[in-house]
Design an enzyme around this catalytic site. Structure first.
Site, PDB file in Angstrom:
ATOM      1  N   ASP A  70       8.374-104.530  39.239  1.00 28.31           N
ATOM      2  CA  ASP A  70       7.746-105.076  38.043  1.00 28.31           C
ATOM      3  C   ASP A  70       8.629-106.127  37.379  1.00 28.31           C
ATOM      4  O   ASP A  70       9.863-106.096  37.478  1.00 28.31           O
ATOM      5  CB  ASP A  70       7.505-103.969  37.011  1.00 28.31           C
ATOM      6  CG  ASP A  70       6.291-103.129  37.316  1.00 28.31           C
ATOM      7  OD1 ASP A  70       5.741-103.255  38.426  1.00 28.31           O
ATOM      8  OD2 ASP A  70       5.905-102.322  36.448  1.00 28.31           O
ATOM      9  N   HIS A 215      12.415-102.392  38.997  1.00 24.93           N
ATOM     10  CA  HIS A 215      12.390-103.688  38.321  1.00 24.93           C
ATOM     11  C   HIS A 215      13.498-104.552  38.921  1.00 24.93           C
ATOM     12  O   HIS A 215      14.678-104.187  38.821  1.00 24.93           O
ATOM     13  CB  HIS A 215      12.637-103.534  36.814  1.00 24.93           C
ATOM     14  CG  HIS A 215      11.640-102.669  36.110  1.00 24.93           C
ATOM     15  ND1 HIS A 215      11.676-101.290  36.176  1.00 24.93           N
ATOM     16  CD2 HIS A 215      10.575-102.995  35.324  1.00 24.93           C
ATOM     17  CE1 HIS A 215      10.675-100.802  35.453  1.00 24.93           C
ATOM     18  NE2 HIS A 215       9.998-101.811  34.940  1.00 24.93           N
TER      19      HIS A 215
END
Length: 259
Positions: A70, A215
């Site tokens: 993400d 992430h």
């Protein structure tokens, strides 16, 4: 997490259908800090055609897991792509627009060119459940348009920031042709730069049909990826994109998917 055992596989397709329908009915999830939503498990999505095959990987047979990232691209994304290429692992990238897609358009193109799934994480990472409908639409549509401009392909998947979603988000996602993808594994890498800790957290939570959330903008995450990949391969996992995890089914716009 729902999955078919080898015994059930030998018994036949009838038992597969029962198991996958049950998985779909049971998959009501509550993520930390998120609205409760009805979600479809990958095994249920695959039940649409029990005879079809998807490329070289059939997740009804293989022990599949999806690696997702993400909030990129970032300064770390090029190194991550090098690692994935070296390890022959596909991933799904849920990208942010402002200060990310805008700043690293060449990395967006590279992700698509190297066979990864490029998806949306909105334009500014605002909580969609706190926005009026028109602003939700703008957050998603602007990201879609920019990804399509760079890659030639409009996204079909999105991940709502913090996993926060509701009926309004579902409706607008359906309108824009987007399915929502949540996750089953999180290292909470936004709270630590300890790569070994990130690796341990992922390995402790991983199971068949899992969707791993990481992430690639945090310092400790990309260094953890090689160890995560190697350890899960040793356990017999096959890495796939989210669409491959659902195949031969396809993600339906407006629906939520989570193991």
């Amino acid at each position: 997490m729902p999955s078919l055992t080898r015994k059930m596989h030998r018994t036949g397709a009838a038992f597969r259908a029962v198991a996958t329908v049950a998985a779909a009915l049971a998959a009501t999830v509550a993520l930390s800090g998120c609205t409760r939503v009805a979600a479809t498990a990958p095994s249920a999505a695959r039940a649409t055609d029990v005879q079809a095959r998807f490329g070289a990987v059939d997740c009804r047979e293989a022990k599949c897991i999806a690696l997702t990232f993400d909030a990129g691209p970032s300064e770390h994304s090029a190194r991550l792509l090098d690692i994935l290429q070296e390890k022959h692992v596909p991933a799904t990238f849920f990208l942010l627009g402002r200060r990310h897609i805008e700043k690293y358009p060449e990395l967006v193109r590279r992700m698509a060119d190297e066979g990864h799934e490029v998806a949306s994480h909105t334009w500014t990472h605002r909580r969609l459940t706190e926005l009026p409908p028109e602003e939700i639409r703008q957050e998603l549509a602007r990201t879609n348009e920019e990804i399509e401009r760079l890659t030639g392909r409009r996204p079909t998947l999105m991940r709502p920031p913090q996993g926060r979603t509701d009926d309004t988000v579902h409706e607008i996602s359906r309108e824009l042709g987007l399915a929502e993808v949540l996750w089953s594994v999180t290292a909470k890498d936004y709270r630590t730069t300890d790569s070994e800790l990130i690796t341990r957290r992922v390995l402790a939570q991983s199971s068949r049909d899992g969707i791993i959330l990481l992430h690639d903008l945090y310092d400790g995450t990309v260094p953890a990826v090689p160890g995560i990949i190697d350890a899960l391969k040793q356990r017999g996992y096959v890495f796939v994109t989210v669409p491959q995890l659902l195949a031969p089914g396809k993600a339906e716009p407006g629906k939520v998917y989570r193991p």
